[in-house]
Design a protein around this motif. Structure first.
Motif, PDB file in Angstrom:
ATOM      1  N   THR B  83       0.727  -1.085  -0.035  1.00  0.00           N
ATOM      2  CA  THR B  83       0.072   0.079   0.082  1.00  0.00           C
ATOM      3  C   THR B  83       0.790   1.093  -0.037  1.00  0.00           C
ATOM      4  O   THR B  83       0.478   1.976  -0.697  1.00  0.00           O
ATOM      5  CB  THR B  83      -0.888   0.054   1.370  1.00  0.00           C
ATOM      6  OG1 THR B  83      -1.726  -1.284   1.069  1.00  0.00           O
ATOM      7  CG2 THR B  83      -1.771   1.164   1.316  1.00  0.00           C
ATOM      8  N   GLU B  84       1.974   1.273   0.691  1.00  0.00           N
ATOM      9  CA  GLU B  84       2.656   2.509   1.000  1.00  0.00           C
ATOM     10  C   GLU B  84       3.654   2.652  -0.272  1.00  0.00           C
ATOM     11  O   GLU B  84       3.617   3.737  -0.921  1.00  0.00           O
ATOM     12  CB  GLU B  84       3.680   2.284   2.230  1.00  0.00           C
ATOM     13  CG  GLU B  84       2.851   2.530   3.452  1.00  0.00           C
ATOM     14  CD  GLU B  84       3.845   2.345   4.721  1.00  0.00           C
ATOM     15  OE1 GLU B  84       4.959   2.076   4.702  1.00  0.00           O
ATOM     16  OE2 GLU B  84       3.147   2.558   5.925  1.00  0.00           O
ATOM     17  N   ALA B  85       4.138   1.502  -0.665  1.00  0.00           N
ATOM     18  CA  ALA B  85       4.995   1.520  -1.918  1.00  0.00           C
ATOM     19  C   ALA B  85       4.090   2.062  -3.319  1.00  0.00           C
ATOM     20  O   ALA B  85       4.720   2.929  -4.060  1.00  0.00           O
ATOM     21  CB  ALA B  85       5.609   0.202  -2.410  1.00  0.00           C
ATOM     22  N   PHE B  86       2.845   1.629  -3.457  1.00  0.00           N
ATOM     23  CA  PHE B  86       2.121   2.213  -4.346  1.00  0.00           C
ATOM     24  C   PHE B  86       1.286   3.299  -4.295  1.00  0.00           C
ATOM     25  O   PHE B  86       0.417   3.678  -5.189  1.00  0.00           O
ATOM     26  CB  PHE B  86       1.515   0.876  -5.004  1.00  0.00           C
ATOM     27  CG  PHE B  86       2.026  -0.010  -5.922  1.00  0.00           C
ATOM     28  CD1 PHE B  86       2.719  -1.216  -5.391  1.00  0.00           C
ATOM     29  CD2 PHE B  86       2.528   0.187  -7.167  1.00  0.00           C
ATOM     30  CE1 PHE B  86       3.672  -2.241  -5.910  1.00  0.00           C
ATOM     31  CE2 PHE B  86       3.449  -0.785  -7.741  1.00  0.00           C
ATOM     32  CZ  PHE B  86       3.839  -1.903  -7.073  1.00  0.00           C
ATOM     33  N   GLY B  87       1.237   3.687  -2.999  1.00  0.00           N
ATOM     34  CA  GLY B  87       0.691   4.913  -2.759  1.00  0.00           C
ATOM     35  C   GLY B  87      -0.756   5.054  -2.583  1.00  0.00           C
ATOM     36  O   GLY B  87      -1.483   5.750  -3.062  1.00  0.00           O
ATOM     37  N   LEU B  88      -1.230   3.893  -2.032  1.00  0.00           N
ATOM     38  CA  LEU B  88      -2.734   3.401  -1.861  1.00  0.00           C
ATOM     39  C   LEU B  88      -3.186   3.851  -0.741  1.00  0.00           C
ATOM     40  O   LEU B  88      -4.487   4.063  -0.614  1.00  0.00           O
ATOM     41  CB  LEU B  88      -2.990   2.081  -2.257  1.00  0.00           C
ATOM     42  CG  LEU B  88      -2.465   1.631  -3.453  1.00  0.00           C
ATOM     43  CD1 LEU B  88      -2.686   0.104  -3.550  1.00  0.00           C
ATOM     44  CD2 LEU B  88      -3.316   2.405  -4.792  1.00  0.00           C
TER      45      LEU B  88
END
Lengths: 234, 89
Positions: B83-88
């Motif tokens: 979630t954090e890596a893909f900015g969700l």
């Protein structure tokens, strides 16, 4: 009669297709992970990520297979050429080329538009549809599908890169940096494809730029894979 | 740092897990550190996603962790990283 002009150094035939297939594999891996998380959380955003990367997979798989088949047709095997369906006025090579490249254009554009919606947290899904309906006619009506496609991809990927960059700055999280960089590389690759397709450089320069464009693109996908592997190892 | 939606869901499910998989609403309210109204909204969402169910136990209403909820807790770290890596988030 449909004429096909492939702009690539001969020695790079097959390698470009292989790079695209690798990109497709990376995309399907990310799509699968996003799907698993969607199943667990039922959060729509993961579903959209899954669908976007699935479309990227389809787009790059189509182009990769087309490039690999064309490479075989051009360099080795009349038998493969004869096995392809015959369409009046269209050479078999052109048929493979069109199928693969059109598939690549439509599916990757759709994917990038969805990712723009996700990265800018667009609530109204009708906006995404509107973007798609705007881009498709521009593509169809333009005199050069490829230049239009590369330009639109540059803009969309550039927008995605900027969104991720803004998020990184706001949240001060290091984790988003690699994804920002990945999309930055993908945007840069599209710009390189544009310049390599224009008749402003010498043939040698165009060839070199075509190769660096593919290399930059695969670098972007490898960065996405790096992020994914790091995520899954937690 | 402000909790994300994912963190809040994780905290609520973790609170239920720590109580042996079942918890009464009052205990969940204290453990989750949410207002009553917000907790209600999150509970509806968790029920909708199949992460918890309502059950009566010893004549009291409890919230129970489902298999899906347990899976979420097991994979939470990976989900959070993704979630954090893909900015969700």
């Amino acid at each position: 009669m449909v004429q096909v002009e492939i702009s690539s150094p001969t020695w790079f035939f097959g390698l470009d297709g292989s790079f695209e297939v690798i990109a497709a594999v990376i995309a399907i891996v990310v799509a699968f992970a996003a799907w698993k998380i969607w199943r667990m959380t039922k959060e729509r955003s993961y579903g959209w990520v899954c669908l976007s990367f699935l479309f990227i997979f389809i787009g790059f798989a189509a182009r990769g297979i087309a490039d690999l088949v064309i490479e075989k047709v051009i360099t080795c095997a009349p038998a493969i050429r004869e096995a392809l369906p015959a369409v009046p006025g269209v050479s078999r090579t052109a048929l493979v080329f069109l199928g693969g490249y059109l598939g690549n254009i439509i599916f990757t554009l759709a994917a990038y538009i969805m990712l723009v919606g996700l990265s800018y947290k667009v609530e109204e899904k009708a906006m995404i549809l509107l973007l798609f309906l705007l881009t498709l006619p521009i593509l169809v009506l333009s005199s050069s599908y490829f230049l239009s496609y590369y330009w639109m991809s540059t803009v969309l990927l550039g927008a995605i890169t900027y969104a991720y960059y803004k998020q990184c700055m706001q949240t001060k999280r290091k984790k988003g940096r690699a994804v920002t960089l990945a999309f930055g590389f993908l945007a840069l690759a599209q710009m390189q494809f544009i310049v390599s397709a224009l008749n402003v450089l010498t043939p040698l320069s165009r060839d070199i730029l075509y190769v660096t464009a593919h290399s930059t693109q695969i670098l972007g996908f490898l960065m996405i894979l790096f992020v994914f592997v790091r995520t899954m190892m937690k | 740092m402000k909790r994300t939606k994912l963190d809040i869901i994780h905290d609520m499910l973790k609170a239920i897990e720590q109580k042996g998989g079942k918890i009464i609403p009052t205990h969940l309210l204290y453990k989750s550190n949410l207002s009553h109204q917000r907790m209600k909204l999150y509970l509806e969402e968790l029920k909708g996603k199949g992460l918890i169910t309502e059950a009566e136990y010893k004549n009291k209403m409890h919230y129970e962790l489902t298999d899906n909820g347990r899976k979420f807790l097991q994979n939470f770290k990976q989900v959070k990283e993704f979630t954090e890596a893909f900015g969700l988030g």
